[in-house]
Every structure is written in structure tokens, then in C-alpha cells.
Write an enzyme that holds these catalytic residues in place. Structure first.
Site, PDB file in Angstrom:
ATOM      1  CG  ASP A 103      51.325 -36.701 -12.371  1.00  0.00           C
ATOM      2  OD1 ASP A 103      52.324 -36.007 -12.327  1.00  0.00           O
ATOM      3  OD2 ASP A 103      50.905 -37.050 -12.174  1.00  0.00           O
TER       4      ASP A 103
HETATM    5  N1  URA Z   1      47.494 -35.483  -9.143  1.00  0.00           N
HETATM    6  C1  URA Z   1      48.089 -36.641  -9.735  1.00  0.00           C
HETATM    7  O1  URA Z   1      48.606 -37.257  -9.008  1.00  0.00           O
HETATM    8  N2  URA Z   1      48.796 -36.196 -11.051  1.00  0.00           N
HETATM    9  C2  URA Z   1      48.213 -35.441 -12.133  1.00  0.00           C
HETATM   10  O2  URA Z   1      48.660 -35.353 -13.275  1.00  0.00           O
HETATM   11  C3  URA Z   1      47.299 -34.294 -11.361  1.00  0.00           C
HETATM   12  C4  URA Z   1      47.272 -34.791 -10.411  1.00  0.00           C
END
Ligand code: URA
Length: 248
Positions: A103
Site C-alpha cells: 500500500d
Molecule cells: N497488508 C496490508 O494491509 N497492506 C500492505 O501493504 C500489505 C499487506
């Protein structure tokens, strides 16, 4: 028939813009003839296309590990001009793609490669490659809540598969805990959603391990090439059978 620069970009030579420069610099041959004009159309299945004398499709494979900072998009380009992960690979000329996603607000270990088959192998859901995260949450969730994350918790897209979950640190003064969690799936925002489901939202998330590869020793915003041994270990990890029960 397609434009030469498009064929070169799709073969992973460089971005389309850079491929145009490579063509005008006289580095590209089509069927033995140097081509320096940009309008030329080619048939990638039939024409023999070489860059610096090397046939396309036989490019050197590149495998890198980046310590992604937060506030960066996991994508090779962004139409809105925001920072993207490839901005952090100044020495890499080849066009590489992220292996899975982190993310915008997540930091840590991200692999990038121009080897599509390798990326597919590692991200295919049936291979269950483990990924480990350090999640900082406000408060200290008690053991039975962590147990729920371990065994499987209901999210809107179904039950999660079993995960490994343990405390890494508890900071009583700040009322925060750091929890290490290993998941064998890769659903969108999965770790954040798992903690939201127990009402302990994540305030910081960092990936620290991908399969057998640790982030350790790589400073934030820096990258390095994986060694051939690491690439081999990752392949083996994907091909190892993980006895992960599917969430119901
Ligand atoms: N889980 C999440 O919530 N975000 C990420 O970036 C990777 C795994």
C-alpha cells in the site's frame, strides 16, 4: 504490426520514452538493418529485433529488493506524477515491475523484476509464499484476539487462512504494540483489515520478510540486486508445498 518502440518497451528494454531514444541513437537493428526513425512498424513474432546486438527476449534478467518508503505508489508509472517505486532505482535502466504490491502507506520489502514468469510464480495465490509484517497498533490487543488472527478471521471477502502472530514489542508509555504477523495470502490491504476486524487499527505497517528473504541491512529508500542464490531460494519457496488451509 506494432510500433518498434512499443515492442521494445513491452519486451522490458526500457520505458517507451527511453526506447525512442535508444532507436534514434542507432542502437536498434531490425532484420540486420539499423533503424533510427520512430514510425517504423514491426512484427515481433517474425522480425528479428536486436538492441546493442542482443536479440530482444534474451535480455538480462534483473531482480532487485527495495526498502520502499511510505508515501510511494507500488507501480512503474503514475499518471498524476506522484512518487512511484521505480523512482528509487536510479541505476536500473531496464523496465522492472513490482512483484505484488505494498500500500501507499506501507513501507519495507518490495521485490521488482523484469522476469514475468518469476513474478507470476511468487504472486500466484496457490503458491502461498509467506510474507511477514511488523504492524504497530494503538493499544495492546489481548491474547485471545491475536488467537483469532492466527486461526482465521472473517473479512468481507471471506475467512483468512491461518497466520502466525506474535508480539514483537509493547511500549506501555506510548500505549502501542508491535506485532509480527506472517500471512500466506496476498489479499488487498489484508493485514490492515485483519487488525481492523479486531478493532486495533494499524498505525504503521512494514514488510520485513518475503519468502526466505529478509529486509535486514537495507536502508530505507535503498535497493540492491538479489544474488543468484536468493533468486533460486525464492523460486524454491514458491514451489514448496505449504499446507495452508483455505479460509472458508
Ligand atoms: N497488508 C496490508 O494491509 N497492506 C500492505 O501493504 C500489505 C499487506
Amino acid at each position: 504490426m506494432e510500433r518498434l518502440q512499443k515492442v521494445l518497451a513491452e519486451a522490458g528494454i526500457a520505458s517507451r520514452r527511453k526506447c525512442e531514444e535508444i532507436i534514434t541513437a542507432g542502437r536498434v537493428q531490425v532484420n540486420g538493418e539499423v533503424v533510427t526513425t520512430l514510425g517504423v512498424k514491426v512484427n515481433s513474432a517474425e522480425d528479428e529485433i536486436r538492441v546493442d546486438g542482443r536479440a530482444i527476449g534474451q535480455q538480462k534478467k534483473i531482480y532487485v529488493i527495495l526498502n520502499k518508503p511510505k508515501g510511494v505508489i507500488t507501480s512503474a508509472t503514475d499518471p498524476e506524477g506522484r512518487k512511484v517505486v521505480t523512482d528509487y532505482l536510479p541505476g536500473i535502466r531496464e523496465r522492472v515491475y513490482p512483484v505484488g504490491r505494498l500500500d501507499y502507506d506501507t513501507e519495507g520489502l518490495l521485490l521488482l523484476t523484469n522476469d514475468g514468469e518469476f513474478a507470476h510464480l511468487l504472486t500466484h495465490p496457490k503458491h502461498h509464499v509467506p510474507k511477514t509484517y511488523q504492524a504497530t497498533v494503538k493499544g495492546v490487543p489481548h491474547g485471545t484476539l491475536l488467537e483469532k488472527l492466527k486461526t482465521g478471521i472473517q473479512l468481507e471477502d471471506g475467512m483468512t487462512a491461518p497466520a502466525e502472530v506474535e508480539y514483537a514489542d509493547v511500549n506501555m508509555e506510548k500505549n502501542e504494540s508491535i506485532i509480527t504477523i506472517t500471512i500466506y495470502e496476498g489479499r488487498n490491504r489484508q493485514v490492515r483489515r485483519m487488525f481492523e476486524a479486531i478493532s486495533f487499527p494499524v498505525i504503521k505497517l512494514k514488510r520485513i520478510k518475503f519468502g526466505p528473504i529478509f529486509l535486514t541491512g537495507l536502508p530505507r529508500a535503498k535497493y540492491r540486486h538479489l544474488t543468484p542464490k536468493e533468486v533460486e531460494e525464492l523460486r524454491n519457496e514458491a514451489l514448496t508445498t505449504h499446507n495452508v488451509q483455505k479460509g472458508q
